[in-house]
Write a protein that holds these residues in place. Sequence first.
Motif, PDB file in Angstrom:
ATOM      1  N   UNK A 135       0.828  -1.209   0.000  1.00  0.00           N
ATOM      2  CA  UNK A 135       0.000   0.000   0.000  1.00  0.00           C
ATOM      3  C   UNK A 135       0.862   1.259   0.000  1.00  0.00           C
ATOM      4  N   UNK A 136       2.016   1.227   0.662  1.00  0.00           N
ATOM      5  CA  UNK A 136       2.916   2.378   0.647  1.00  0.00           C
ATOM      6  C   UNK A 136       3.403   2.670  -0.765  1.00  0.00           C
ATOM      7  N   UNK A 137       3.852   1.634  -1.466  1.00  0.00           N
ATOM      8  CA  UNK A 137       4.367   1.849  -2.815  1.00  0.00           C
ATOM      9  C   UNK A 137       3.251   2.204  -3.802  1.00  0.00           C
ATOM     10  N   UNK A 138       2.076   1.643  -3.629  1.00  0.00           N
ATOM     11  CA  UNK A 138       0.969   2.025  -4.504  1.00  0.00           C
ATOM     12  C   UNK A 138       0.528   3.465  -4.246  1.00  0.00           C
ATOM     13  N   UNK A 144       2.860   5.510  -6.066  1.00  0.00           N
ATOM     14  CA  UNK A 144       2.634   5.402  -7.507  1.00  0.00           C
ATOM     15  C   UNK A 144       1.461   6.256  -7.959  1.00  0.00           C
ATOM     16  N   UNK A 145       0.505   6.536  -7.072  1.00  0.00           N
ATOM     17  CA  UNK A 145      -0.618   7.379  -7.487  1.00  0.00           C
ATOM     18  C   UNK A 145      -0.255   8.852  -7.499  1.00  0.00           C
ATOM     19  N   UNK A 146       0.799   9.235  -6.780  1.00  0.00           N
ATOM     20  CA  UNK A 146       1.176  10.638  -6.733  1.00  0.00           C
ATOM     21  C   UNK A 146       2.384  10.970  -7.606  1.00  0.00           C
ATOM     22  N   UNK A 147       3.208   9.972  -7.902  1.00  0.00           N
ATOM     23  CA  UNK A 147       4.398  10.196  -8.715  1.00  0.00           C
ATOM     24  C   UNK A 147       4.326   9.342  -9.973  1.00  0.00           C
ATOM     25  N   UNK A 148       5.361   9.368 -10.761  1.00  0.00           N
ATOM     26  CA  UNK A 148       5.395   8.596 -11.995  1.00  0.00           C
ATOM     27  C   UNK A 148       5.281   7.100 -11.682  1.00  0.00           C
ATOM     28  N   UNK A 149       4.203   6.507 -12.149  1.00  0.00           N
ATOM     29  CA  UNK A 149       3.874   5.116 -11.803  1.00  0.00           C
ATOM     30  C   UNK A 149       4.969   4.141 -12.219  1.00  0.00           C
ATOM     31  N   UNK A 150       5.491   4.280 -13.408  1.00  0.00           N
ATOM     32  CA  UNK A 150       6.494   3.333 -13.908  1.00  0.00           C
ATOM     33  C   UNK A 150       7.765   3.380 -13.056  1.00  0.00           C
ATOM     34  N   UNK A 178      10.013  -0.262  -6.662  1.00  0.00           N
ATOM     35  CA  UNK A 178       9.390  -1.173  -5.709  1.00  0.00           C
ATOM     36  C   UNK A 178       9.956  -2.583  -5.806  1.00  0.00           C
ATOM     37  N   UNK A 179      10.440  -2.961  -6.964  1.00  0.00           N
ATOM     38  CA  UNK A 179      11.011  -4.296  -7.126  1.00  0.00           C
ATOM     39  C   UNK A 179      12.189  -4.501  -6.178  1.00  0.00           C
ATOM     40  N   UNK A 180      12.890  -3.434  -5.831  1.00  0.00           N
ATOM     41  CA  UNK A 180      14.039  -3.542  -4.936  1.00  0.00           C
ATOM     42  C   UNK A 180      13.722  -3.030  -3.538  1.00  0.00           C
ATOM     43  N   UNK A 197      -4.469   7.518   0.974  1.00  0.00           N
ATOM     44  CA  UNK A 197      -3.607   8.259   0.044  1.00  0.00           C
ATOM     45  C   UNK A 197      -3.780   7.760  -1.389  1.00  0.00           C
ATOM     46  N   UNK A 198      -3.991   6.467  -1.552  1.00  0.00           N
ATOM     47  CA  UNK A 198      -4.239   5.915  -2.889  1.00  0.00           C
ATOM     48  C   UNK A 198      -5.540   6.483  -3.446  1.00  0.00           C
ATOM     49  N   UNK A 199      -6.572   6.494  -2.628  1.00  0.00           N
ATOM     50  CA  UNK A 199      -7.862   7.035  -3.067  1.00  0.00           C
ATOM     51  C   UNK A 199      -7.741   8.514  -3.416  1.00  0.00           C
ATOM     52  N   UNK A 200      -7.099   9.277  -2.557  1.00  0.00           N
ATOM     53  CA  UNK A 200      -6.941  10.700  -2.835  1.00  0.00           C
ATOM     54  C   UNK A 200      -6.074  10.943  -4.061  1.00  0.00           C
ATOM     55  N   UNK A 201      -5.059  10.131  -4.242  1.00  0.00           N
ATOM     56  CA  UNK A 201      -4.213  10.265  -5.418  1.00  0.00           C
ATOM     57  C   UNK A 201      -4.946   9.971  -6.704  1.00  0.00           C
TER      58      UNK A 201
END
Length: 100
Positions: free
Chosen positions: A32-35, A38-44, A50-52, A88-92
């Motif tokens: 949830x932290x990384x998602x 991802x909603x506020x910054x460049x997702x890719x 996040x992989x690392x 934060x995901x919802x708001x993003x």
Amino acid sequence: MPANPKYLTQSVWQRIAKITAAILGGYFVTITFHLALATWFNRANVLMTMAFSGFIVWVALMVIAFLAKSAWKIWAIYLLLSLVFCLFIYLGQTYNPTAQ
């Protein structure tokens, strides 16, 4: 050399709760932290990072879960953090739809 029994968790339920908090709770907080990022910054970029960093954060949260005195308290903290990151995901997604 075996561990000193006075430092080990005596209750089976506390032990099970710590193990599940470490594995599942840490995973939920990490994802949830990384998602949320991802909603506020460049997702890719965030998902590649996040992989690392996801593994490192997850392991750190596992260690914290086993260091806690009460398993129920750590579960409550992890669930609260997950809910905050979900907010934060919802708001993003609501206010920043261009970060897709």
